[in-house]
Design a protein around this motif. Structure first.
Motif, short mmCIF file in Angstrom:
data_model
loop_
_atom_site.label_atom_id
_atom_site.label_comp_id
_atom_site.label_asym_id
_atom_site.label_seq_id
_atom_site.Cartn_x
_atom_site.Cartn_y
_atom_site.Cartn_z
N ASN A 38 0.86 -1.18 0.00
CA ASN A 38 0.00 0.00 0.00
C ASN A 38 0.89 1.23 0.00
O ASN A 38 1.66 1.44 0.94
N LEU A 39 0.81 2.02 -1.03
CA LEU A 39 1.66 3.20 -1.17
C LEU A 39 0.94 4.45 -0.72
O LEU A 39 -0.23 4.67 -1.06
N ASP A 40 1.63 5.29 0.04
CA ASP A 40 1.12 6.58 0.48
C ASP A 40 2.18 7.61 0.09
O ASP A 40 3.02 7.98 0.88
N ALA A 42 3.15 11.24 -1.00
CA ALA A 42 2.74 12.63 -1.06
C ALA A 42 3.70 13.44 -1.92
O ALA A 42 3.29 14.37 -2.62
N ASP A 65 5.66 10.38 2.72
CA ASP A 65 4.24 10.08 2.80
C ASP A 65 3.48 11.30 3.32
O ASP A 65 4.07 12.35 3.55
N HIS A 66 2.19 11.18 3.50
CA HIS A 66 1.36 12.31 3.92
C HIS A 66 1.61 12.73 5.37
O HIS A 66 1.18 13.80 5.79
N GLN A 67 2.32 11.91 6.15
CA GLN A 67 2.69 12.28 7.51
C GLN A 67 4.08 12.90 7.58
O GLN A 67 4.58 13.22 8.64
#
Length: 85
Positions: A38-40, A42, A65-67
């Motif tokens: 699963n890729l996140d 950003a 990532d988004h974090q």
């Protein structure tokens, strides 16, 4: 009074120097891509260049990532050395 000014200047210069220091973050662990990953993503930071060979070769992508966590993803890609003739 002169000593107070000197102490104030030293304090300000120390704070300014502390702002310029960058805290070294540990290098992220290389993650290996699978179809179930699963890729996140950003922001892509860098992608390794693809070799000039006619075979499947490993490549790496560094991203955030988004974090704001940095990741290194290793995946397989076809090299750039194949010709159609």
């Amino acid at each position: 009074m002169k000593s107070f000014i000197a102490l104030a200047l030293i304090g300000f210069s120390t704070l300014a120097a502390a702002d310029e220091l960058q805290v070294a973050q540990p290098q992220p662990v290389v993650e290996h891509y699978t179809y179930a990953t699963n890729l996140d993503i950003a922001k892509v930071i860098s992608v390794s260049p693809t070799d000039d060979v006619c075979e499947v070769v490993p490549a790496q992508m560094t991203y955030e990532d988004h974090q704001g966590q940095r990741h290194i993803l290793e995946y397989r890609v076809m090299g750039n050395g194949c010709s159609n003739g």
